[in-house]
Design a protein around this motif. Structure first.
Motif, short mmCIF file in Angstrom:
data_model
loop_
_atom_site.label_atom_id
_atom_site.label_comp_id
_atom_site.label_asym_id
_atom_site.label_seq_id
_atom_site.Cartn_x
_atom_site.Cartn_y
_atom_site.Cartn_z
N VAL A 434 56.31 49.02 54.87
CA VAL A 434 55.90 49.51 56.19
C VAL A 434 54.79 48.62 56.72
CG1 VAL A 434 54.91 51.43 57.48
CG2 VAL A 434 56.56 51.86 55.66
N HIS A 436 52.13 47.83 60.05
CA HIS A 436 51.53 48.50 61.20
C HIS A 436 50.81 47.47 62.06
CE1 HIS A 436 47.48 48.19 59.46
NE2 HIS A 436 48.01 48.60 58.32
N ASN A 443 53.94 52.09 63.33
CA ASN A 443 54.48 51.65 62.05
C ASN A 443 55.86 51.04 62.26
OD1 ASN A 443 52.27 52.56 60.60
ND2 ASN A 443 53.18 54.57 60.18
N GLY A 630 57.18 55.35 57.59
CA GLY A 630 57.50 54.91 58.95
C GLY A 630 57.64 56.05 59.90
#
Length: 673
Positions: A434, A436, A443, A630
């Motif tokens: 994930v 960001h 995300n 996510g």
């Protein structure tokens, strides 16, 4: 596993949001009240833009669907024979330049004894298919600089050209207009000949002089008006301006026919050519003479065979690559549409009469001249060619559509199932995780699906990542958008640039996805509950029934809500932690889900990724950290309550927020254990 099925599965994420109203795919005309009142419902789902499969080599023997289509086409072609007025024909189909069907039916000459069938080397007059050579000539001269622009007036090449204009609109007849049948010139040149020996015993100077007393039949750029005159002028005037020592016929023979090795194609009907030519017949069944078109020869004088026409069609299917006749860029220009006719199906080009069939633009050029009919067609996107030449005049309507209905409907499913997966890296774990953005607002999950990498950009949009090298991937957007949004999003084929893989962690710390305006819509930070996709199908169904079927309106108007969800559950496809929940298209379930959004004061938003959950389940229990891979919820305007330009709290949103926040996003990798 093939890409077609992967694409379909990956598309589910957006489909559910489009159906439930969580994103901008919802039709503004969809009204829940009309559904509940049992009015006719228009499906709010947009038509997704189709993705055409690559024309890969076919196995031998050919797959059954293709063999069946060719058998049916062969039977259809033979029905075109008319013993009186169209007694002979030859036809063929080719794929990737290889002939996969030949048909020879009828007789070459009704009086011949013994009777001989035509074949792919039998010569026929090709009439207006001759115009294709005019356009190749035009683009050759354009590429070499002898023609400066397609928008030059024809008077630059026919110096004394003029014609009367009865319309108030100023009209300059240009090369482009003439090439695409949009010039408004009359159909036939003022030849004053006969159709026994020479149909046009004139010179260019004589024709141009006579045109001064004639009129345009329509203003240019209004709609197509077929003009043999336009093509004869193009062929004659362009070559005469180029060189006074050659003719149009000699130019074409040297620069097009010979390089294509079209050994049975030409203009002059010598004794040896006549001996191989199928006899032409008029509507009454009478033989016709091989008269000469004289000055108008560029518009329809030529002869050819099915085999030679296949060579020409393959030249276009390959966009001229490797032939040395015309560069691919100019061939591609030749194949572009010029005018979409009022029926929405017929498309005019230079010189093509094209048609949209099953999402494909089939290029074709028909030819009818006294005693003969012919059709050259090809489809570069599928590398298909279909040629038919007939010794008689028959209407060409329907001669195109039925064959390609058969071919497209046979080839597309076969080829779609053959498509390989997108290339994947040897070390996918270096990218999976994930990410960001620096602001910590969004995300973005990179995950593995069917041995391919995919990137979930928003809760409603995911793309495949096609491996190019260790730090470079190409985004491949599944067919989850209408064509206009597919193109405007500009996401497909964008490059994704990953940062250098960290030696200690073995992972890339981030990536750059250059601007994709319009694709990532404004995302609302959400604290709303979501229905959690669950690998336990029974539990998921129970949650759907609990939330979607308990409101009063659902009970009153959708009494079989539970059954609808159970029916739809048959379409649920799970693939472990990387699975996707496939929502169905049954109207009652859509009403039930919509009712959930419309009645729940929190406007809960259905989240469909089986691996993704918010911080809580429906029962309020905290989700384990492993579920937080996510999570996001996107809330959109629902049932005309929220303006697309306002937040849920009523505050105005800027236009830039709605169409894409920035031109480039940087993401930092966040480990998920």
């Amino acid at each position: 596993m093939n890409t077609k099925r992967s694409i379909r599965s990956l598309s589910l994420l957006l489909i559910c949001f489009l159906m439930s109203g969580c994103h901008w795919g919802l039709s503004e005309s969809f009204n829940l009240r009309s559904v509940l009142d049992n009015e006719k419902v228009t499906d709010p789902l947009p038509k997704f833009c189709p993705i055409h499969p690559e024309p890969l080599p076919l196995p031998s023997p050919l797959p059954d669907p293709i063999t069946d289509a060719l058998t049916n086409l062969s039977s259809h072609i033979k029905l075109l024979i008319d013993e009186l007025s169209a007694p002979g024909l030859a036809a063929a189909v080719a794929y990737r330049g290889e002939t996969i069907l030949t048909v020879g039916e009828g007789v070459i000459n009704k009086k011949s004894t013994p009777a001989r069938k035509p074949d792919s080397d039998t010569i026929f007059r090709i009439g207006s298919i001759s115009k294709v050579f005019v356009i190749i000539t035009l683009f050759q001269l354009l590429e070499k600089g002898h023609v400066k622009s397609l928008d030059e007036p024809i008077s630059n090449y026919c110096l004394s050209f003029s014609i009367k204009n009865p319309y108030k609109i100023d009209n300059v007849v240009t090369l482009r207009q003439m090439a695409s049948q949009l010039s408004g010139l009359p159909d036939q040149p003022p030849c004053l000949g006969d159709f026994v020996n020479n149909a046009c015993p004139a010179t260019t100077q004589e024709i141009v002089s006579r045109l001064k007393d004639q009129y345009l039949v329509s203003p240019s750029w209004t709609r197509p008006s077929y003009s043999n005159l336009a093509y004869a002028l193009l062929g004659r005037c362009l070559i005469q301006k180029l060189s006074s020592s050659t003719t149009y016929e000699k130019y074409v023979e040297k620069n097009i026919i010979e390089p294509l090795n079209m050994t049975s194609t030409g203009f002059e009907y010598t004794d040896s050519v006549k001996a191989r030519t199928a006899t032409g017949y008029d509507a009454g069944g009478y033989e016709v003479s091989l008269y000469d078109l004289g000055w108008a020869a560029p518009a329809g004088q030529m002869y050819s065979t099915v085999n030679d026409m296949m060579k020409l069609a393959q030249f276009f299917n390959s966009f001229g690559q490797g032939y040395g006749i015309l560069s691919p860029d100019y061939v591609k220009q030749m194949l572009l549409p010029a005018f979409i006719d009022y029926d929405g199906v017929t498309v005019w080009g230079t010189p093509w009469e094209m048609a949209f069939l099953d999402s494909y633009l089939v290029r074709s050029k028909g030819g009818i001249i006294t005693g003969y009919s012919g059709l050259m067609t090809f489809l570069p996107e599928l590398q298909l060619s279909y040629i038919i030449l007939i010794s008689g005049q028959i209407p060409l309507t329907g001669v195109l559509s039925y064959p390609y209905d058969l071919l497209i409907n046979a080839f597309v499913p076969v080829l779609s199932n053959m498509q390989p997966n997108y290339p994947a890296p040897h070390n996918p774990e270096a990218y999976i995780g994930v990410y960001h953005d620096k602001a910590g607002q969004f995300n973005y999950t990179v995950f593995q699906y069917e041995n391919q990498l995919a990137l979930q950009i928003t809760p409603t949009v995911a793309v495949f990542l096609s491996y190019y090298d260790d730090l470079l991937f190409q985004a491949k957007l599944p067919p989850v958008l209408p064509c206009v949004l597919y193109e405007i999003s500009a996401a497909n084929n964008q490059w994704v640039y990953f940062d250098k893989i960290d030696e200690q962690t073995g992972k890339s710390p981030g990536f750059t996805f250059p601007g994709i305006p319009g694709l990532i819509s404004r995302e609302v930070k959400s604290t709303f509950q979501s229905i959690v996709g669950d690998t336990d199908v029974t539990r998921t169904i129970s949650k759907l029934q609990k939330v979607a079927c308990t409101s009063k309106l659902s009970q009153d108007h959708v009494p079989d809500c539970d059954d609808s969800i159970n029916t739809c559950a048959q379409l649920v496809q799970w693939s472990g932690r990387d699975g996707f929940f496939q929502s169905c298209q049954y109207p009652l379930l859509r009403v039930a889900l919509w009712e959930m959004f419309d009645s729940a004061h929190d406007r809960e938003c259905l989240l469909v990724d089986g691996r993704v959950s918010p911080n809580t389940d429906l029962d309020g229990k905290a989700s384990p950290a492993s579920n937080l891979v996510g999570s996001a919820s996107l809330v959109s305007n629902l049932n005309e309550r929220a303006s697309p330009n306002t937040d849920l709290d009523g505050r105005a949103s800027s236009a830039s927020d709605l169409v894409g926040r920035v031109s480039s996003w940087r993401f930092a990798w966040e480990s998920v254990s």
